[in-house]
Design an enzyme around this catalytic site. Structure first.
Site, PDB file in Angstrom:
ATOM      1  N   GLU A 213       0.884  -1.174   0.000  1.00 21.66           N
ATOM      2  CA  GLU A 213       0.000   0.000   0.000  1.00 21.66           C
ATOM      3  C   GLU A 213       0.914   1.215   0.000  1.00 21.66           C
ATOM      4  O   GLU A 213       1.514   1.538   1.018  1.00 21.66           O
ATOM      5  CB  GLU A 213      -0.894   0.020   1.254  1.00 21.66           C
ATOM      6  CG  GLU A 213      -1.868  -1.133   1.338  1.00 21.66           C
ATOM      7  CD  GLU A 213      -3.030  -1.015   0.377  1.00 21.66           C
ATOM      8  OE1 GLU A 213      -3.218   0.068  -0.220  1.00 21.66           O
ATOM      9  OE2 GLU A 213      -3.744  -2.009   0.204  1.00 21.66           O
ATOM     10  N   CYS A 247      -2.284   9.132   2.542  1.00 23.47           N
ATOM     11  CA  CYS A 247      -1.984   8.593   1.204  1.00 23.47           C
ATOM     12  C   CYS A 247      -3.087   8.966   0.217  1.00 23.47           C
ATOM     13  O   CYS A 247      -2.845   9.052  -0.977  1.00 23.47           O
ATOM     14  CB  CYS A 247      -1.814   7.085   1.268  1.00 23.47           C
ATOM     15  SG  CYS A 247      -3.184   6.276   2.093  1.00 23.47           S
TER      16      CYS A 247
HETATM   17  P1  NAD Z   1       8.500   4.972   4.467  1.00 19.05           P
HETATM   18  O1  NAD Z   1       8.413   4.209   3.206  1.00 19.05           O
HETATM   19  O2  NAD Z   1       9.627   5.885   4.680  1.00 19.05           O
HETATM   20  O3  NAD Z   1       8.516   3.956   5.712  1.00 19.05           O
HETATM   21  C1  NAD Z   1       7.527   2.991   5.912  1.00 19.05           C
HETATM   22  C2  NAD Z   1       8.056   1.896   6.841  1.00 19.05           C
HETATM   23  O4  NAD Z   1       9.064   1.157   6.170  1.00 19.05           O
HETATM   24  C3  NAD Z   1       8.698   2.413   8.111  1.00 19.05           C
HETATM   25  O5  NAD Z   1       8.310   1.573   9.180  1.00 19.05           O
HETATM   26  C4  NAD Z   1      10.188   2.279   7.819  1.00 19.05           C
HETATM   27  O6  NAD Z   1      10.988   2.146   8.962  1.00 19.05           O
HETATM   28  C5  NAD Z   1      10.209   1.009   7.005  1.00 19.05           C
HETATM   29  N1  NAD Z   1      11.375   0.824   6.142  1.00 19.05           N
HETATM   30  C6  NAD Z   1      12.242   1.738   5.662  1.00 19.05           C
HETATM   31  N2  NAD Z   1      13.125   1.157   4.806  1.00 19.05           N
HETATM   32  C7  NAD Z   1      12.794  -0.151   4.740  1.00 19.05           C
HETATM   33  C8  NAD Z   1      13.327  -1.260   4.024  1.00 19.05           C
HETATM   34  N3  NAD Z   1      14.354  -1.157   3.174  1.00 19.05           N
HETATM   35  N4  NAD Z   1      12.727  -2.460   4.179  1.00 19.05           N
HETATM   36  C9  NAD Z   1      11.653  -2.600   4.986  1.00 19.05           C
HETATM   37  N5  NAD Z   1      11.118  -1.587   5.697  1.00 19.05           N
HETATM   38  C10 NAD Z   1      11.683  -0.368   5.568  1.00 19.05           C
HETATM   39  O7  NAD Z   1       7.100   5.721   4.606  1.00 19.05           O
HETATM   40  P2  NAD Z   1       6.660   6.812   5.697  1.00 19.05           P
HETATM   41  O8  NAD Z   1       7.387   8.086   5.420  1.00 19.05           O
HETATM   42  O9  NAD Z   1       6.746   6.218   7.058  1.00 19.05           O
HETATM   43  O10 NAD Z   1       5.096   6.978   5.341  1.00 19.05           O
HETATM   44  C11 NAD Z   1       4.593   7.838   4.376  1.00 19.05           C
HETATM   45  C12 NAD Z   1       4.282   7.099   3.089  1.00 19.05           C
HETATM   46  O11 NAD Z   1       3.348   6.052   3.320  1.00 19.05           O
HETATM   47  C13 NAD Z   1       3.640   7.983   2.042  1.00 19.05           C
HETATM   48  O12 NAD Z   1       4.211   7.737   0.791  1.00 19.05           O
HETATM   49  C14 NAD Z   1       2.187   7.540   2.058  1.00 19.05           C
HETATM   50  O13 NAD Z   1       1.492   7.802   0.858  1.00 19.05           O
HETATM   51  C15 NAD Z   1       2.320   6.090   2.324  1.00 19.05           C
HETATM   52  N6  NAD Z   1       1.053   5.563   2.850  1.00 19.05           N
HETATM   53  C16 NAD Z   1       0.290   4.741   2.058  1.00 19.05           C
HETATM   54  C17 NAD Z   1      -0.929   4.264   2.525  1.00 19.05           C
HETATM   55  C18 NAD Z   1      -1.811   3.377   1.684  1.00 19.05           C
HETATM   56  O14 NAD Z   1      -2.743   2.778   2.225  1.00 19.05           O
HETATM   57  N7  NAD Z   1      -1.590   3.253   0.392  1.00 19.05           N
HETATM   58  C19 NAD Z   1      -1.357   4.619   3.801  1.00 19.05           C
HETATM   59  C20 NAD Z   1      -0.555   5.455   4.552  1.00 19.05           C
HETATM   60  C21 NAD Z   1       0.652   5.903   4.082  1.00 19.05           C
END
Ligand code: NAD
Length: 482
Positions: A213, A247
């Site tokens: 997502e 998002c």
């Molecule tokens: P992010 O991608 O920076 O981090 C998300 C998670 O992934 C965190 O827990 C982070 O620690 C972890 N992470 C980082 N690198 C990783 C790796 N290499 N492998 C595995 N895990 C890793 O996102 P964010 O800044 O925390 O959140 C914002 C983003 O989330 C926005 O792009 C938003 O659109 C998206 N989002 C999407 C939805 C949806 O339902 N489509 C909902 C909410 C947020």
């Protein structure tokens, strides 16, 4: 709390706990999870406070999105939502397949790896935690490093009711996320496109299923005949709620020419009446400023001052604020000639999460809804269906694949098992010996399967007669002689 070095040992214990948990009746699992829901509701004040402290969000945002909606998640997944994974009888015809009965069961995948972002630090993990656990899985959960206390608070509520070892929280950044993937049987990831891509690669290397997502650049389409007051309030909320860090935030507005001027004036006036909380992190603030600077350099007009809400007009289609996810309180408004141009521009994005349509012409809205290339379309409303446990939430293109919420989401966390019981005594027609008689029976079977009406009745007798002969042939040739 656990750190990365401890994960291997913990997962061993989780797998044992998961086997016992999966052996329990589904109702017993649901009963315990309903009690977790009550516990979390009892701690609603505390949950809202911790979410606000960690994300800087406004209490109204935290209460509606991260506290109130949870109650429905628990009641759905401990009630009507369970229907999706109950054992089913297979529809086997006694004539076609004598003596056979079968069931379709849904078995848990094992350990679900859950990696979540900071923007809705309670609502997003719960959308997966509850169905994953009720389906009989254990969960290895990594909350965002920005919101560890919210993660702990949620986990405490589960651990107080559930058997030990079923839910383990791992804190940390990238390395913790990677370790979660290494130890999971299926991964549910919510976060940015850039991270989602890395997660997908790691899962592909390990041949693990993954639900992604990811980000959005969601469009609102406002047509001349909309209810202007409701539309302005709805679009403003859609763009500015949670300071735009959703998002499914409205990040582009395409407004039909006839109402464009009035809509912009009303949006600017309405935006002037609200304040928004600062965005959650310095990194996020830097992205928003970069998009603002880029838009200004390309001649956009700003109404309002960041970090407050900003409406943008005269924004070119290729400005960052029109093409990249901003995740901040910016709302660019673009004039379009008609609904065709609006939907064409709305679809011209590498993202595809939600589209909102604002019009009183419902037939036209239905047509546009079928043309929108997003997983959710809302007519005269925006974004909030993510809080409906029965409504699939899914992306197109770079917004990811996989589904959160609904029967489709729980299906991703189980694996089917088809179990066949046979008490037929005779050998099957397709078993040995291979013979002309066998082929003749196959021909007759096809004719019978494709016939209808009276001709089917006649063919049924023919089929029964040939089946008898075939069995006699098989017994004679292959039987033990007893
Ligand atoms: P992010 O991608 O920076 O981090 C998300 C998670 O992934 C965190 O827990 C982070 O620690 C972890 N992470 C980082 N690198 C990783 C790796 N290499 N492998 C595995 N895990 C890793 O996102 P964010 O800044 O925390 O959140 C914002 C983003 O989330 C926005 O792009 C938003 O659109 C998206 N989002 C999407 C939805 C949806 O339902 N489509 C909902 C909410 C947020």
């Amino acid at each position: 709390m656990s750190d990365v070095a401890q994960i291997s040992g913990l997962v061993q214990a989780m797998r044992e706990a998961q086997r016992d948990w999966a052996a329990q009746p589904i109702e017993a699992r649901a009963r315990l999870l309903a009690r977790v829901g009550q516990r979390l509701a009892d701690r609603g004040e505390e949950l809202a406070r911790v979410v606000c402290e960690e994300t800087r969000k406004a209490p109204t945002d935290a209460w509606f999105a991260d506290v109130v909606g949870n109650a429905e998640l628990f009641s759905w997944w401990t009630g009507p939502g369970l229907a999706a994974i109950r054992e089913q009888k297979a529809p086997i015809s006694a004539l076609k397949m004598p003596g056979k009965k079968a069931t379709l069961r849904y078995e848990p995948k094992g350990v679900i790896g859950l990696i979540t972002p900071w923007n809705y630090p309670a609502a997003i993990p719960l959308r997966t935690l509850i169905p994953a656990l009720v389906a009989g899985n254990a969960v290895l959960f990594k909350p965002s490093e920005v919101t560890p206390r919210t993660g702990d608070l949620i986990v405490e509520a589960f651990q107080a009711e559930l058997p030990g070892g079923l839910l383990t929280v791992v804190h940390g950044r990238q390395e913790a996320g990677e370790a979660v993937i290494d130890h999971a049987d299926h991964v549910v990831f919510t976060g940015s496109v850039a991270t989602g891509r890395k997660v997908a690669v790691q899962c592909a290397e390990q041949l693990k299923t993954v639900s992604l997502e990811l980000g959005g650049k969601d469009a609102a389409i406002v047509l001349d005949d909309c209810d202007l007051d409701r539309t302005v309030q709805g679009v403003l909320w859609g763009a500015m709620a949670n300071s735009g860090q959703n998002c499914a935030s409205v990040e582009r507005v395409y407004v039909q020419g006839g109402i464009h001027k009035r809509f912009v004036e009303a949006m600017v006036a309405a935006a002037g009446k609200i304040t928004v909380a600062p965005v959650a992190t310095d990194a996020q603030d830097a992205i928003v400023r970069r998009h603002l600077d880029d838009a200004t350099a390309r001649g956009a007009k700003l109404h309002g001052t960041y970090p407050g809400p900003v409406i943008l007009t005269d924004v070119p289609d290729d400005a960052l604020v029109m093409t990249e996810e901003t995740f901040g309180p910016l709302c660019p408004i673009v004039s379009v000639a008609d609904s065709r141009e609006a939907i064409r521009k709305a679809n011209a994005s590498r993202y595809g999460l939600t589209t909102s349509l604002w019009t009183q012409d419902i037939p036209r809205a239905r047509t546009l809804a079928s043309q929108a290339q997003t997983g959710v379309v809302t007519i005269n409303n925006v974004s909030f269906t993510g809080a409906m446990p029965f409504a699939p939430w899914s992306g197109r293109r770079e917004s990811g694949h996989g589904v959160t919420n609904s029967h489709l989401a729980i299906m991703e966390m189980v694996q089917p098992k088809f179990v066949l019981f046979d008490d037929a005594k005779a050998p099957e027609a397709w078993w040995f010996p291979f013979s002309d008689q066998a082929v003749a029976l196959a021909r007759q079977s096809l004719a019978w399967l494709t016939a209808s009406g009276l001709s089917k009745v006649g063919k049924t007798f023919g089929l029964l007669g040939m089946q008898k002969k075939r069995i006699a042939e098989q017994k004679k040739t292959m039987g033990s002689g007893k």
